[in-house]
Each structure stands twice: as C-alpha cells, then as structure tokens.
Motif scaffolding. Sequence first.
Motif, PDB file in Angstrom:
ATOM      1  N   ILE A  29       1.007  -1.171  -0.083  1.00  0.00           N
ATOM      2  CA  ILE A  29       0.153   0.065  -0.008  1.00  0.00           C
ATOM      3  C   ILE A  29       0.800   1.373  -0.089  1.00  0.00           C
ATOM      4  O   ILE A  29       1.554   1.305   0.805  1.00  0.00           O
ATOM      5  CB  ILE A  29      -0.863  -0.017   1.307  1.00  0.00           C
ATOM      6  N   ASP A  30       0.624   2.201  -1.042  1.00  0.00           N
ATOM      7  CA  ASP A  30       1.491   3.394  -1.022  1.00  0.00           C
ATOM      8  C   ASP A  30       1.136   4.365   0.198  1.00  0.00           C
ATOM      9  O   ASP A  30       0.008   4.200   0.721  1.00  0.00           O
ATOM     10  CB  ASP A  30       1.388   3.926  -2.455  1.00  0.00           C
ATOM     11  N   LEU A  31       2.361   5.271   0.299  1.00  0.00           N
ATOM     12  CA  LEU A  31       2.002   6.138   1.562  1.00  0.00           C
ATOM     13  C   LEU A  31       0.750   6.997   1.444  1.00  0.00           C
ATOM     14  O   LEU A  31       0.041   7.145   2.367  1.00  0.00           O
ATOM     15  CB  LEU A  31       3.349   6.855   1.661  1.00  0.00           C
ATOM     16  N   GLY A  32       0.457   7.501   0.152  1.00  0.00           N
ATOM     17  CA  GLY A  32      -0.615   8.137   0.209  1.00  0.00           C
ATOM     18  C   GLY A  32      -1.865   7.748   0.422  1.00  0.00           C
ATOM     19  O   GLY A  32      -2.741   8.318   1.075  1.00  0.00           O
ATOM     20  N   THR A  33      -2.088   6.291   0.017  1.00  0.00           N
ATOM     21  CA  THR A  33      -3.244   5.651   0.363  1.00  0.00           C
ATOM     22  C   THR A  33      -3.546   5.472   1.690  1.00  0.00           C
ATOM     23  O   THR A  33      -4.608   5.408   2.347  1.00  0.00           O
ATOM     24  CB  THR A  33      -3.302   4.306  -0.417  1.00  0.00           C
ATOM     25  N   LYS A  34      -2.367   5.133   2.366  1.00  0.00           N
ATOM     26  CA  LYS A  34      -2.377   4.976   3.858  1.00  0.00           C
ATOM     27  C   LYS A  34      -2.732   6.327   4.769  1.00  0.00           C
ATOM     28  O   LYS A  34      -3.597   6.217   5.520  1.00  0.00           O
ATOM     29  CB  LYS A  34      -1.073   4.815   4.472  1.00  0.00           C
ATOM     30  N   LEU A  35      -2.279   7.392   4.235  1.00  0.00           N
ATOM     31  CA  LEU A  35      -2.633   8.647   4.556  1.00  0.00           C
ATOM     32  C   LEU A  35      -4.108   9.004   4.555  1.00  0.00           C
ATOM     33  O   LEU A  35      -4.740   9.554   5.403  1.00  0.00           O
ATOM     34  CB  LEU A  35      -1.823   9.644   4.092  1.00  0.00           C
ATOM     35  N   GLU A  36      -4.589   8.750   3.451  1.00  0.00           N
ATOM     36  CA  GLU A  36      -6.114   8.947   3.096  1.00  0.00           C
ATOM     37  C   GLU A  36      -6.826   7.843   3.857  1.00  0.00           C
ATOM     38  O   GLU A  36      -7.987   8.578   4.282  1.00  0.00           O
ATOM     39  CB  GLU A  36      -6.484   8.670   1.488  1.00  0.00           C
ATOM     40  N   PHE A  37      -6.291   6.711   4.187  1.00  0.00           N
ATOM     41  CA  PHE A  37      -7.113   5.922   5.033  1.00  0.00           C
ATOM     42  C   PHE A  37      -7.222   6.258   6.412  1.00  0.00           C
ATOM     43  O   PHE A  37      -8.414   6.454   7.072  1.00  0.00           O
ATOM     44  CB  PHE A  37      -6.249   4.460   5.016  1.00  0.00           C
ATOM     45  N   LEU A  38      -6.266   6.839   7.034  1.00  0.00           N
ATOM     46  CA  LEU A  38      -6.245   7.399   8.321  1.00  0.00           C
ATOM     47  C   LEU A  38      -7.105   8.586   8.201  1.00  0.00           C
ATOM     48  O   LEU A  38      -7.938   8.710   9.169  1.00  0.00           O
ATOM     49  CB  LEU A  38      -4.732   7.696   8.661  1.00  0.00           C
ATOM     50  N   ASP A  39      -7.306   9.441   7.373  1.00  0.00           N
ATOM     51  CA  ASP A  39      -8.114  10.638   7.328  1.00  0.00           C
ATOM     52  C   ASP A  39      -9.541  10.219   7.241  1.00  0.00           C
ATOM     53  O   ASP A  39     -10.363  10.719   7.849  1.00  0.00           O
ATOM     54  CB  ASP A  39      -7.627  11.528   6.315  1.00  0.00           C
ATOM     55  N   ARG A  40      -9.784   9.412   6.331  1.00  0.00           N
ATOM     56  CA  ARG A  40     -11.151   8.911   6.326  1.00  0.00           C
ATOM     57  C   ARG A  40     -11.654   8.110   7.407  1.00  0.00           C
ATOM     58  O   ARG A  40     -12.718   8.497   7.840  1.00  0.00           O
ATOM     59  CB  ARG A  40     -11.138   7.714   5.006  1.00  0.00           C
ATOM     60  N   LEU A  41     -10.751   7.467   8.224  1.00  0.00           N
ATOM     61  CA  LEU A  41     -11.237   6.963   9.685  1.00  0.00           C
ATOM     62  C   LEU A  41     -11.583   7.990  10.551  1.00  0.00           C
ATOM     63  O   LEU A  41     -12.539   7.843  11.274  1.00  0.00           O
ATOM     64  CB  LEU A  41     -10.115   6.077   9.967  1.00  0.00           C
ATOM     65  N   ALA A  42     -10.709   8.987  10.733  1.00  0.00           N
ATOM     66  CA  ALA A  42     -10.970  10.048  11.416  1.00  0.00           C
ATOM     67  C   ALA A  42     -12.191  10.992  11.094  1.00  0.00           C
ATOM     68  O   ALA A  42     -12.918  11.102  12.083  1.00  0.00           O
ATOM     69  CB  ALA A  42      -9.665  11.133  11.473  1.00  0.00           C
ATOM     70  N   GLY A  43     -12.255  10.928   9.843  1.00  0.00           N
ATOM     71  CA  GLY A  43     -13.533  11.650   9.347  1.00  0.00           C
ATOM     72  C   GLY A  43     -14.924  10.870   9.650  1.00  0.00           C
ATOM     73  O   GLY A  43     -15.953  11.460   9.572  1.00  0.00           O
TER      74      GLY A  43
END
Length: 302
Positions: A29-43
């Motif tokens: 999993i690329d870094l950008g996807t991981k960051l978006e995953f974290l942001d979506r979960l927080a959202g």
Amino acid sequence: MLTTANLPGEVTIWEVGPRDGLQNEKTVIDLGTKLEFLDRLAGAGLRTIEATSFVHPRWVPQLADAADLLAKLERRAGVRYPVLVPNERGLERALAAGVESIAIFASATETFARRNLNRSLDEQFAMFDPVVRRARDEGLEVRAYLSMCFGDPWEGKVPVAQVVRAGKRLLDMGCFQLSLGDTIGVATAGQVEELITAFDSVGALAVHFHDTYGQALANTLAALHCGVSTVDSSAGGLGGCPFAGSATGNLATEDLVWLLDGLGIQHGADLPALVETSVWMAEKLGKPSASRVVTALAAPPR
C-alpha cells in the motif's frame, strides 16, 4: 435472560486497521493511500486510530514508511494516533516522530515470546521495562498488548493464571491499559468471562479479538457484560498476524458498531462513512471486505 443493564453506556473503539490491519497484507500500500485511509477513519468519527508501527522493516515491510507517514499525517483535533514500538530503538524513532501515545506488545506464552520477540516469557519484561519508563518520563501514555491470551498454536489452551500474571506485570510496569489478545481467534464467550473476571480490576482492560472461528462478536459481547469498555477493531475486518499463520482478520469495526448500535451503546462512529471507507480500501487491496456489515450495506438494492 440477556439484559443490557450491566453494559457500559459508552465504548471506546480502538481502531487498528492502519497498523494491525495492513501489516499482514501482501499488496504493498502506497503512502498516499495510507494517509487517506487514516483521514477517512478520523472523518468517520473514530477518535483512537493506531497509525503504524516502528517494528524493523525486515519483519513488517508494509510499515517501513512509518516515519514518513507520521511526518505527513494531518492530525485531526481530538484524535489520537498511537504507534506500536517493539523496543528502545523503536521508542527513539517514535519520539523523533513526535508521537504522544505508544503501545508495546508482549506474549502470554513462552513459545510465542521466543518466535515473535526472540525473548523468553520472562526476558520480554526486562526488554519492555526501560521502554515504558522512558516513554512515561517523556510524557507519553503506554498501552500494552498481550498476545495468545486464550490459545497458542504451539502450546494449546493458555492457563488463565499465566495470562493474569503476565498482564499484571505489564500494568505494574506503568502501562495505562492492557489489551487482551485472542491472537488466533480460538476464544469462546465463556473463556472470555473467565479471564476477565480473574483480574482484580476491569477498568484497565481492553479486548482484541480475531474472527477465525466466527466468535469475535460473541466474545465482544461477553467482554462488555464483564464491564470492558474499550474494544479493538479493524475497519473492514482487515488483519491477521504475520508471526502466527493461523490468525485471520480482526473483529471488523463496522460489525462492532452494528452490535453497539443495537445495544444502545454510544461510540461516536459514523457507520455509513466507515462502510464507504472499507469499500474503498477493499478496492485498493483487490479483494472484498471481510466485514459482514460492509458486505450487507454496500450490496446494491435488489
């Protein structure tokens, strides 16, 4: 007769998808996807999201970008992002990254301690003690995971007294919380009740169930009835354990939320947003979500 009278009014969901969920995935999993995953979960309303791990990249290649991830993570107000650390070197890296909360991971059995940590059951505590002391001196909160609390693939059923001894040593060390792990998913509700009630106090306990035998939700309900109010889960049921081949996915966050909603227990998560996030991540991984609730709610209308 099942009653909700003795259930907690609110449960803290300790989301482990970005760390425990992704660490066993073979798809990089690329870094950008991981960051978006974290942001979506927080959202989606989750307030505790375990972001990554500072385990050596040789052992968990998927999380080799831990430092970069934390450097680029846009932290949301009111959300904590704990990270897993294995030893003093991992703690140094975590401190350099500016984390506020860490977790350590110990074993309740001799065999898994040697396989996972290259230490004996007793030696692991000597390794963790300076990590906990230094972290607390630096103002960090420290959580402890305890693996193989119900069954070990090499040793079989684990004696309750053995788990309690190991768990108390971690709490006495200064950890604020102890997460009891059913690492290979063999626990039953009766075993969960037996173990939790063997501890002097339930307040510092959390639970971490895998769903190998389809018992994760039943075990969670048993833990809630015992007074536990922090439950680990993983969005979409992602996860496993790279050091225990029989371990399958974690309790799915969406399945947990569905249960809590049915019981009238507050949790703060937005179920539709979680489902949308897990469908998105399943597409990134190229496989369907393991969550029954995601599967049901994401299905097209007939």
